[in-house]
Design a protein around this motif. Structure first.
Motif, PDB file in Angstrom:
ATOM      1  N   TYR A  40       0.751  -1.250  -0.195  1.00 15.24           N
ATOM      2  CA  TYR A  40      -0.118   0.098  -0.184  1.00 15.24           C
ATOM      3  C   TYR A  40       0.513   0.885  -0.347  1.00 15.24           C
ATOM      4  N   GLU A  41       0.775   1.732  -1.040  1.00 13.76           N
ATOM      5  CA  GLU A  41       1.489   3.358  -1.212  1.00 13.76           C
ATOM      6  C   GLU A  41       3.104   2.942  -1.020  1.00 13.76           C
ATOM      7  N   GLY A  42       3.778   1.919  -1.373  1.00  9.24           N
ATOM      8  CA  GLY A  42       4.708   1.388  -1.669  1.00  9.24           C
ATOM      9  C   GLY A  42       5.768   1.223  -0.358  1.00  9.24           C
ATOM     10  N   GLN A  43       4.329   0.261   0.493  1.00 11.19           N
ATOM     11  CA  GLN A  43       5.451   0.218   1.900  1.00 11.19           C
ATOM     12  C   GLN A  43       4.670  -1.869   1.576  1.00 11.19           C
ATOM     13  N   LEU A  44       5.190  -1.982   2.528  1.00 14.39           N
ATOM     14  CA  LEU A  44       4.439  -3.391   2.988  1.00 14.39           C
ATOM     15  C   LEU A  44       3.833  -3.637   4.132  1.00 14.39           C
ATOM     16  N   ILE A  45       2.098  -3.740   4.292  1.00 12.85           N
ATOM     17  CA  ILE A  45       1.526  -4.481   5.389  1.00 12.85           C
ATOM     18  C   ILE A  45       1.926  -5.831   5.224  1.00 12.85           C
ATOM     19  N   GLU A  46       1.701  -6.365   6.542  1.00 14.90           N
ATOM     20  CA  GLU A  46       2.573  -8.025   7.180  1.00 14.90           C
ATOM     21  C   GLU A  46       1.382  -8.477   7.970  1.00 14.90           C
ATOM     22  N   ASN A  47       0.852  -9.981   7.525  1.00 14.60           N
ATOM     23  CA  ASN A  47       0.421 -10.515   9.135  1.00 14.60           C
ATOM     24  C   ASN A  47      -0.672  -9.907   9.661  1.00 14.60           C
ATOM     25  N   PHE A  48      -1.774  -9.054   8.951  1.00 10.43           N
ATOM     26  CA  PHE A  48      -2.409  -8.620  10.246  1.00 10.43           C
ATOM     27  C   PHE A  48      -4.082  -9.158   9.730  1.00 10.43           C
ATOM     28  N   TYR A  49      -4.890  -8.428  10.718  1.00 14.75           N
ATOM     29  CA  TYR A  49      -5.950  -9.050  10.550  1.00 14.75           C
ATOM     30  C   TYR A  49      -6.929  -8.010  10.784  1.00 14.75           C
ATOM     31  N   MET A  50      -8.426  -7.524  10.335  1.00 18.10           N
ATOM     32  CA  MET A  50      -9.520  -7.264  10.569  1.00 18.10           C
ATOM     33  C   MET A  50     -10.481  -7.993  11.274  1.00 18.10           C
ATOM     34  N   LYS A  51     -11.002  -6.612  12.546  1.00 18.38           N
ATOM     35  CA  LYS A  51     -12.430  -6.820  13.139  1.00 18.38           C
ATOM     36  C   LYS A  51     -13.316  -6.505  12.643  1.00 18.38           C
ATOM     37  N   PHE A  52     -14.830  -7.193  12.318  1.00 17.76           N
ATOM     38  CA  PHE A  52     -15.707  -6.439  11.913  1.00 17.76           C
ATOM     39  C   PHE A  52     -17.145  -6.474  13.066  1.00 17.76           C
ATOM     40  N   GLU A  53     -17.609  -5.470  12.916  1.00 21.19           N
ATOM     41  CA  GLU A  53     -18.175  -5.871  14.231  1.00 21.19           C
ATOM     42  C   GLU A  53     -20.333  -4.388  13.532  1.00 21.19           C
ATOM     43  N   GLY A  54     -21.090  -3.996  12.956  1.00 20.02           N
ATOM     44  CA  GLY A  54     -22.055  -4.075  12.090  1.00 20.02           C
ATOM     45  C   GLY A  54     -21.421  -3.349  10.967  1.00 20.02           C
ATOM     46  N   GLY A  55     -21.310  -4.392  10.158  1.00 16.28           N
ATOM     47  CA  GLY A  55     -19.926  -3.863   8.466  1.00 16.28           C
ATOM     48  C   GLY A  55     -19.277  -3.140   9.054  1.00 16.28           C
ATOM     49  N   LYS A  56     -18.759  -2.406  10.168  1.00 12.51           N
ATOM     50  CA  LYS A  56     -17.494  -1.912  10.557  1.00 12.51           C
ATOM     51  C   LYS A  56     -16.288  -2.690  10.613  1.00 12.51           C
ATOM     52  N   VAL A  57     -15.288  -2.082  10.649  1.00  8.41           N
ATOM     53  CA  VAL A  57     -14.218  -2.630  11.170  1.00  8.41           C
ATOM     54  C   VAL A  57     -13.372  -2.040  12.494  1.00  8.41           C
ATOM     55  N   VAL A  58     -13.915  -2.617  13.910  1.00 12.00           N
ATOM     56  CA  VAL A  58     -13.529  -1.933  15.149  1.00 12.00           C
ATOM     57  C   VAL A  58     -11.855  -2.779  15.405  1.00 12.00           C
ATOM     58  N   ASP A  59     -11.473  -3.047  15.026  1.00 13.74           N
ATOM     59  CA  ASP A  59      -9.678  -3.233  15.453  1.00 13.74           C
ATOM     60  C   ASP A  59      -9.272  -3.830  14.073  1.00 13.74           C
ATOM     61  N   ALA A  60      -7.900  -3.659  14.037  1.00 21.32           N
ATOM     62  CA  ALA A  60      -6.842  -4.066  12.736  1.00 21.32           C
ATOM     63  C   ALA A  60      -5.757  -3.815  13.690  1.00 21.32           C
ATOM     64  N   LYS A  61      -4.817  -4.814  13.109  1.00 21.10           N
ATOM     65  CA  LYS A  61      -3.086  -4.366  13.998  1.00 21.10           C
ATOM     66  C   LYS A  61      -2.557  -5.958  12.905  1.00 21.10           C
ATOM     67  N   ALA A  62      -1.585  -4.851  12.282  1.00 20.95           N
ATOM     68  CA  ALA A  62      -0.453  -6.172  11.365  1.00 20.95           C
ATOM     69  C   ALA A  62       0.610  -5.741  12.751  1.00 20.95           C
ATOM     70  N   GLU A  63       1.599  -6.742  12.046  1.00 17.46           N
ATOM     71  CA  GLU A  63       2.350  -7.259  12.267  1.00 17.46           C
ATOM     72  C   GLU A  63       3.642  -6.540  12.126  1.00 17.46           C
ATOM     73  N   VAL A  64       3.412  -5.816  10.732  1.00 15.87           N
ATOM     74  CA  VAL A  64       4.406  -5.507   9.976  1.00 15.87           C
ATOM     75  C   VAL A  64       3.757  -4.144   9.280  1.00 15.87           C
ATOM     76  N   GLY A  65       3.902  -2.541   9.863  1.00 13.91           N
ATOM     77  CA  GLY A  65       3.307  -1.796   8.704  1.00 13.91           C
ATOM     78  C   GLY A  65       2.499  -1.334   9.531  1.00 13.91           C
ATOM     79  N   ASP A  66       1.988  -1.426  10.548  1.00 13.48           N
ATOM     80  CA  ASP A  66       0.788  -1.148  11.342  1.00 13.48           C
ATOM     81  C   ASP A  66       0.203   0.081  11.411  1.00 13.48           C
ATOM     82  N   GLU A  67       1.345   1.385  11.816  1.00  9.92           N
ATOM     83  CA  GLU A  67       1.286   2.351  11.627  1.00  9.92           C
ATOM     84  C   GLU A  67       0.730   2.970   9.762  1.00  9.92           C
TER      85      GLU A  67
END
Length: 407
Positions: free
Chosen positions: A269-296
């Motif tokens: 994404y935008e010339g950088q890598l995001i790795e090993n991540f998850y997204m949790k959805f409630e009511g259709g919306k991402v309420v929690d997400a975390k990446a081991e690399v590229g979390d910011e």
């Protein structure tokens, strides 16, 4: 790489990807990596009937310099000549071609907050023009090798060897064989047949499960339809927006997603890598997400606007797809999204709504199509992914088992 094969690829892009019409303008976006091929494609676009081909080259190191040295005010300003180009697109509906070759790490170290602020500031000006051309022009994304990209994939090879190997991977997965046009006609028909089967089920929701922890249910829009391969506009002109492509995709109902999903491949994404991540959805919306690399970077993506936390696409791709069977991780969404199943956060596709030609953009979005300034695909397919459709008549139908089609 043999020039005869590259010429076939250029013809495929011009005539099946873009399908440029006689007298139509084409705007090409490319990196600096393969100027000879860009010239070859330009030649084929003219031969196909283009009135004018406008090529714009970009260069990631320049992007980093602009973000570093421009003031926030300058970076946030959409100049009059930039807006004039958008106005031209909205009035003339030119074809748009993107030749991607970027370095997966090419913007590493850039000031993400500053860049995001500029994108958010300019988007309200860009959005009305983007809405005017939505579903009304051909566009195509294809790829050419960049040295940095090739070395990322094949670090043990010399630059020349790595580029040649990446060329081979691009051409083979793009079906550039003896007769690419015939191969793509057959491929488009296969994808359309699969979409027809899916659309005949009357799917109410899709339930995704995998041993990595994925357990997600996504609701469907009753008026939405699966699409894949070539797309056809209201004027009857067809084009292939992605070369290569293996997906049957649909835009889901905004606000109907529950559960958790784990990414199975890195996201560039935008010339950088995001790795090993998850997204949790409630009511259709991402309420929690975390990446081991590229979390910011992941958090920046999800906070671009209100719609960035909702799903815009569900795409079905078998784990034994031709791209995945190469055994290569491309670090490029065009290829990795067509290697296995993926989802996208952000903007949905109004052209997945049945009879969208006779509806306004507002009517399509009122049915449940998500709106956002971003659309980012991330891969979720695994060798044991299961997808079960719950249909409106109460049936449960297996769509995927063991990572591939169950029908």
């Amino acid at each position: 790489m043999q020039k005869t094969r590259l010429r076939k690829y250029a013809q495929l892009i011009a005539r099946m990807g873009c399908n440029v019409q006689k007298g139509q303008d084409v705007f090409v976006e490319a990196e600096l990596d393969q100027p000879e091929f860009v010239a070859m494609v330009t030649d084929e676009l003219y031969k196909a009937g283009a009135r004018k081909v406008v090529v714009h080259f970009s260069y990631q190191p320049l992007t980093k310099l602009h973000v570093r040295h421009q003031s926030v005010k300058a970076l946030c300003t959409l100049e009059n000549f930039e807006e004039a180009k958008l106005q031209y697109w909205a009035e003339h509906f030119p074809c748009r071609l993107y030749l991607t070759s970027e370095d997966p790490d090419g913007l590493k170290g850039v000031n993400m907050a500053k860049m995001a602020k500029a994108q958010q500031a300019k988007y309200p000006i860009i959005k009305p023009y983007r809405d005017k051309i939505e579903g009304k022009h051909q566009w195509c994304i294809a790829a050419v090798p960049g040295v940095a990209w090739a070395k990322k994939m094949f670090p043990g090879l010399s630059k020349g060897q790595a580029v040649e190997k990446l060329w081979e991977a691009i051409l083979s997965t793009s079906r550039v064989d003896e007769d690419p046009i015939a191969a793509w006609n057959a491929h488009n028909q296969d994808l359309k047949a699969r979409c027809a089967y899916l659309n005949g089920l009357g799917i109410e929701s899709l339930h995704y499960t995998a041993s990595n922890g994925t357990d997600l249910t996504v609701g469907m829009i009753p008026e939405a339809r699966f699409a894949g391969g070539h797309e056809t506009m209201a004027n009857g002109v067809s084009f292939n927006p992605n070369i290569p492509t293996e997906e049957c995709f649909i835009s889901p109902m905004k606000g109907q997603a529950e559960g958790i999903v784990y990414a199975s491949k890195p996201l560039c994404y935008e010339g950088q890598l995001i790795e090993n991540f998850y997204m949790k959805f409630e009511g259709g919306k991402v309420v929690d997400a975390k990446a081991e690399v590229g979390d910011e970077l992941l958090q920046k993506l999800l906070n671009m606007d209100e719609g960035a936390r909702y799903l815009g696409e569900c795409a079905l791709v078998p784990f034994n797809s031709p791209i995945n069977e190469t055994g290569l991780l491309f670090y490029n969404t065009l290829f990795d999204e067509n290697a296995c199943c993926h989802l996208a956060v952000g903007m949905g596709f109004v052209d997945t709504i049945e009879d969208y030609h006779n509806k306004t953009l507002e009517e399509c979005r009122a049915l449940g199509i998500n709106d956002s300034m971003v659309h980012e695909d991330f891969m979720i397919g695994t060798a044991d992914l299961s997808i079960t459709a719950r249909c409106r008549d109460g049936r449960e139908v297996a769509i995927f088992r063991d990572g591939t089609w169950a029908f």
